[in-house]
Design an enzyme around this catalytic site. Structure first.
Site, mmCIF file in Angstrom:
data_model
loop_
_atom_site.group_PDB
_atom_site.id
_atom_site.type_symbol
_atom_site.label_atom_id
_atom_site.label_comp_id
_atom_site.label_asym_id
_atom_site.label_seq_id
_atom_site.Cartn_x
_atom_site.Cartn_y
_atom_site.Cartn_z
ATOM 1 N N HIS A 135 4.056 4.550 -10.521
ATOM 2 C CA HIS A 135 4.781 4.398 -9.267
ATOM 3 C C HIS A 135 4.560 2.997 -8.688
ATOM 4 C CE1 HIS A 135 5.120 8.818 -9.294
ATOM 5 N NE2 HIS A 135 6.140 8.632 -8.483
ATOM 6 N N LYS A 139 2.615 3.348 -2.960
ATOM 7 C CA LYS A 139 2.335 4.785 -2.937
ATOM 8 C C LYS A 139 0.868 5.030 -2.637
ATOM 9 C CE LYS A 139 3.213 9.083 -5.441
ATOM 10 N NZ LYS A 139 3.809 9.660 -4.220
#
Length: 240
Positions: A135, A139
């Site tokens: 990601h 995040k």
């Protein structure tokens, strides 16, 4: 439909764009710096709340919605140790709650493919399985809620694994499912499940191209939740 946005970061803004395009109205936008100024009656004016905030404030947001009779759709991850507490309060207040670790239709189909493959591969002990997720660097939680859902899908269907563990290398006890987490650039989300033996490997993969798929799913869920009480998830929305 009148929507309250609890969390107005990248996802909140993506959700707002799609909601407005579909003719909905945003009646409240709650950000980190304005929560104290937001009043109960502002939230109560909404038909549904969409909550994409942070683990530290998510449970408080759910309680706020239940107390004001507003169904809430949430995609915040990293708070699930308080699941039973949230469920009990939802029931006490006769609230409506829709939770998904991932609102992408493709990812939820991927969840079911993962479970099916795990059930098949449980008969072949030569294959070892591991999960890898990637990601963007913004995040906060690690591993992703999606990776945790995938891991649980394997644990529920594969007799060779008893628990999952976040690791840097896929070497550990035989019954522990390794989960690797990477944070790179602006990657929306990649999840890979690999079954590897000494002679070959089987891999299934989901790659998101943008946040739009997640935002669309959240708006679909909000439309589904209008006027509802009880606890729901993506399987209910997709009739899987």
């Amino acid at each position: 439909m009148k929507i309250a946005l609890l969390g107005y970061g990248r996802m909140g803004k993506a959700i707002e764009k799609i909601a407005l395009e579909k003719g909905h109205t945003i009646v409240l936008r709650v950000e980190e710096n304005n929560r104290a100024q937001c009043r109960d009656e502002q939230l109560a004016a909404a038909d549904v709340a969409i909550e994409f905030s942070a683990p530290a404030v998510a449970v408080g947001n759910y309680r706020w919605c239940f107390e004001n009779g507003v169904p809430v759709v949430s995609g915040t991850t990293g708070w699930l140790e308080k699941w039973e507490e949230v469920m009990a309060y939802c029931q006490e207040k006769q609230g409506g709650f829709f939770y998904a670790s991932n609102f992408s239709v493709g990812v939820n189909l991927f969840f079911h493919l993962n479970q099916y493959l795990a059930k098949i591969m449980g008969k072949f002990s030569d294959y070892k399985v591991y999960i890898e997720e990637t990601h963007h660097i913004h995040k906060l939680d690690k591993p992703s809620g999606t990776a945790i859902t995938l891991a649980q899908g394997i644990l529920d269907n594969h007799p060779g694994y008893k628990r999952w563990q976040l690791v840097h290398e896929a070497e550990m006890a035989e019954d522990v499912l390794p989960v690797k987490a990477k944070r790179e650039g602006e990657v929306p989300g990649i999840h890979v499940i690999t079954y590897k033996s000494g002679v070959d490997e089987i891999e299934i993969r989901h790659s998101a191209f943008s946040r739009e798929g997640f935002a669309q799913g959240a708006v679909f869920a909000a439309e589904f939740m209008k006027g509802k009480r009880g606890v729901f998830g993506m399987d209910d929305l997709l009739s899987i």
